[in-house]
Design a protein around this motif. Structure first.
Motif, PDB file in Angstrom:
ATOM      1  N   CYS A 147       0.866  -1.178   0.000  1.00 53.98           N
ATOM      2  CA  CYS A 147       0.000   0.000   0.000  1.00 53.98           C
ATOM      3  C   CYS A 147       0.908   1.236   0.000  1.00 53.98           C
ATOM      4  O   CYS A 147       1.667   1.431   0.948  1.00 53.98           O
ATOM      5  CB  CYS A 147      -0.898   0.027   1.227  1.00 53.98           C
ATOM      6  SG  CYS A 147      -1.799   1.597   1.347  1.00 53.98           S
ATOM      7  N   CYS A 150       0.079   3.642   3.337  1.00 56.35           N
ATOM      8  CA  CYS A 150       0.505   3.326   4.709  1.00 56.35           C
ATOM      9  C   CYS A 150       1.611   2.267   4.752  1.00 56.35           C
ATOM     10  O   CYS A 150       1.996   1.808   5.820  1.00 56.35           O
ATOM     11  CB  CYS A 150      -0.683   2.932   5.575  1.00 56.35           C
ATOM     12  SG  CYS A 150      -1.595   1.515   5.001  1.00 56.35           S
ATOM     13  N   CYS A 168      -6.264  -1.672   0.221  1.00 58.32           N
ATOM     14  CA  CYS A 168      -5.611  -1.865   1.513  1.00 58.32           C
ATOM     15  C   CYS A 168      -6.687  -1.999   2.593  1.00 58.32           C
ATOM     16  O   CYS A 168      -7.609  -1.187   2.656  1.00 58.32           O
ATOM     17  CB  CYS A 168      -4.715  -0.658   1.784  1.00 58.32           C
ATOM     18  SG  CYS A 168      -4.047  -0.623   3.448  1.00 58.32           S
ATOM     19  N   CYS A 171      -6.265   1.299   5.122  1.00 67.22           N
ATOM     20  CA  CYS A 171      -6.604   2.676   4.742  1.00 67.22           C
ATOM     21  C   CYS A 171      -7.508   2.773   3.525  1.00 67.22           C
ATOM     22  O   CYS A 171      -7.952   3.856   3.167  1.00 67.22           O
ATOM     23  CB  CYS A 171      -5.330   3.491   4.528  1.00 67.22           C
ATOM     24  SG  CYS A 171      -4.519   3.103   2.965  1.00 67.22           S
TER      25      CYS A 171
HETATM   26 ZN    ZN Z   1      -2.988   1.427   3.329  1.00 62.03          ZN
END
Ligand code: ZN
Length: 273
Positions: A147, A150, A168, A171
């Motif tokens: 991702c 994050c 993800c 997030c």
């Molecule tokens: Zn993420």
């Protein structure tokens, strides 16, 4: 009484038996070997490449340019569905390809040799599927997702069971493979790992399946050569190191590795361990 037929000096592929035997002997004596593998290794498994991307070879130059556009860092950010269309195509080819006898030989050597390292530019993970464990993936792997928001990563065995594009779970951002897209630098971690391995040194360095050499691929060979360490190259194409190496085998990696394997099996392995 009949005498056995004399062993021919070259194979049907025109490779010199004394050189195949010499490399096989070096493999039995080596405590450490570095294999540097590239697209030709995977081509034997049916994966044709376009600039390092397995399964995305295109005949027409305009189609190849579309692949490069779709697989660019910019498109991944702005039009992820377009990039993911190409990624799915790659995944289908990679997932259905099988490791070759060449991959199997290198994996078998890892069991025989104290320190056997594979540094590969291939993102298909065929070495690991053949059983190799000590693999440095210089360009990452298609199967590892990341991702970008994050930095959470996720390991997969393929994209066939996923919603596309995968999101993800933390997030909600669109995930991407953990490999460099066009316009991005190489990941630093594999380079650091390779450097640490190079500092320990090797008894033999072999490059397999390259059409063109990037400086970081050629460097271990050039360094080995300058230190008097044996070097070999296997591949169909002439490269920057072809004139430098001690042993140059012009042919498909799988065929040449099979011949070296045949010679290797006939030798008593030096008791090193
Ligand atoms: Zn993420």
């Amino acid at each position: 009484m009949t005498t056995p037929p004399r062993r021919k000096r070259t194979t049907s592929a025109g490779l010199r038996r004394d050189e195949l035997d010499a490399v096989a002997l070096l493999l039995t004596q080596a405590r450490s070997v570095l294999f540097i593998t590239g697209p030709g290794m995977s081509a034997d498994a049916g994966l044709t490449h376009h600039r390092g991307l397995p399964g995305l070879a295109r005949k027409k130059p305009e189609d190849a340019r579309l692949v490069e556009l779709g697989m660019s860092a910019e498109t991944m950010v702005n039009r992820p569905n377009m990039t993911w269309r190409y990624l799915l195509e790659m995944d289908l080819h990679v997932r259905t390809a099988q490791p070759t006898r060449g991959h199997e030989f290198i994996a078998a050597l890892e069991r025989d040799i104290k320190r056997c390292v594979v540094m590969t530019t291939n993102v298909d993970r065929l070495h690991q599927r053949a059983g190799s464990k000590n693999v440095i993936e210089m360009h990452g792997a298609l199967q590892d997702l990341l991702c970008p928001r994050c930095e959470i990563s996720r390991r997969t065995t393929g994209y066939h069971m996923m919603d596309i594009p995968p999101l993800c779970t933390t997030c909600g951002g669109v995930m991407r493979p953990d490999m460099p897209l066009f316009g991005e630098p190489l990941p630093a971690d594999p380079m650091t790992r390779l450097q640490a391995e190079l500092e320990q040194g090797f008894d033999l360095v072999m490059a397999v399946g390259f059409g063109a050499m990037f400086p970081y691929i050629a460097r271990p060979i050039l360094v080995a050569k300058s230190e008097g360490i044996p070097t070999a190259e296997i591949g169909a194409a002439q490269t920057d190191v072809s004139e430098v190496v001690d042993f140059r085998f012009r042919g498909t990696p799988m065929r040449v590795l099979e011949l070296i394997w045949d010679a290797y099996r006939q030798l008593p392995r030096a008791t090193l361990l």
